[in-house]
Scaffold this active site. Structure first.
Site, PDB file in Angstrom:
ATOM      1  N   ASP A 143      -4.238  11.660   8.283  1.00  0.00           N
ATOM      2  CA  ASP A 143      -5.397  11.089   7.683  1.00  0.00           C
ATOM      3  C   ASP A 143      -5.183   9.474   8.322  1.00  0.00           C
ATOM      4  O   ASP A 143      -4.191   8.947   8.203  1.00  0.00           O
ATOM      5  CB  ASP A 143      -5.291  10.786   6.192  1.00  0.00           C
ATOM      6  CG  ASP A 143      -6.455  10.189   5.499  1.00  0.00           C
ATOM      7  OD1 ASP A 143      -7.583  10.503   6.118  1.00  0.00           O
ATOM      8  OD2 ASP A 143      -6.131   9.846   4.347  1.00  0.00           O
TER       9      ASP A 143
ATOM     10  N   HIS B  22      -2.486   6.555  -0.425  1.00  0.00           N
ATOM     11  CA  HIS B  22      -2.514   7.848  -0.940  1.00  0.00           C
ATOM     12  C   HIS B  22      -1.886   7.882  -2.307  1.00  0.00           C
ATOM     13  O   HIS B  22      -0.676   7.494  -2.540  1.00  0.00           O
ATOM     14  CB  HIS B  22      -2.090   8.911   0.072  1.00  0.00           C
ATOM     15  CG  HIS B  22      -2.918   9.250   1.079  1.00  0.00           C
ATOM     16  ND1 HIS B  22      -2.384   9.830   2.178  1.00  0.00           N
ATOM     17  CD2 HIS B  22      -4.237   9.039   1.467  1.00  0.00           C
ATOM     18  CE1 HIS B  22      -3.181  10.149   2.961  1.00  0.00           C
ATOM     19  NE2 HIS B  22      -4.196   9.392   2.679  1.00  0.00           N
TER      20      HIS B  22
ATOM     21  N   SER C 129       0.344   6.059   3.317  1.00  0.00           N
ATOM     22  CA  SER C 129       0.552   7.125   2.683  1.00  0.00           C
ATOM     23  C   SER C 129       2.117   7.174   2.260  1.00  0.00           C
ATOM     24  O   SER C 129       2.597   5.954   1.762  1.00  0.00           O
ATOM     25  CB  SER C 129       0.207   8.443   3.318  1.00  0.00           C
ATOM     26  OG  SER C 129       0.376   9.595   2.500  1.00  0.00           O
TER      27      SER C 129
END
Length: 190
Positions: A132, A39, A12
């Site tokens: 996540d 992401h 991310s």
């Protein structure tokens, strides 16, 4: 016989730089398929794909729905789609609800890959500002796969790697340089 049949990577915030370092360090004969969730903003287009292609020594693309997973290939999840691994070792791209406020979500990829490739799954969780990937790392461990987490001291954002470490779902905590060395070692070992 190869130790792993698939490598799944999640990143991310700060992930682009980390992915550049990993992809540029792999050897050309790296044969294990690599599937990446970075992401992305839904409107990011293909700019990240184009950028990562400059650093990858292995062919890199966004997969199509129902595309067969091939060796010696890197796949990048397209923006705004969850990427799943199906039992017949193909991709499914879905517009399901966001997970951890993200689509694509790392957990979705890691969990489905673990259910298909079992102990032949290697998960790599890199820098990020949310958790996540933690559930996905737990799933990989449940199916006896292996998880490598970027050293939080080196990560741009430490929350994501710390999530897996705190859940006892990391086999190795390594710097990016050490991750590349381990990946190339696995190829020579197989």
């Amino acid at each position: 016989m190869a130790k792993y049949d698939v490598i799944v990577v999640g990143a991310s915030a700060g992930g682009l730089s980390a992915l550049e370092k990993i992809l540029s360090g792999l050897e050309k004969d790296f044969s294990i398929p690599i599937i990446i969730v970075q992401h992305l903003s839904p409107d990011s287009g293909d700019s990240i794909l184009s950028l990562l292609k400059k650093y990858s020594v292995i062919e890199l693309s966004e997969p199509c729905d129902k595309e067969v997973i091939l060796n010696n290939h890197v796949y990048l999840a397209p923006a705004d789609y969850h990427i799943m691994v199906e039992k017949d070792k193909t991709f499914s791209l879905i517009l399901g609800p966001k997970e951890n406020y993200c689509r694509p979500a790392i957990d979705v990829l890691f969990e489905t890959a673990a259910e298909v490739f079992f102990d032949k799954t290697l998960g790599i969780l890199l820098t990020g500002a949310n958790t996540d990937g933690t559930k996905g790392c737990i799933a990989i461990k449940k199916f006896s796969g292996t998880v490598i987490v970027q050293d939080p001291e080196e990560a741009t954002m430490a929350v994501m790697p710390l999530g897996a470490i705190n859940a006892n779902a990391a086999d190795f905590v390594l710097s990016l340089k050490e991750i590349v060395e381990k990946l190339n070692f696995y190829i020579k070992e197989s």
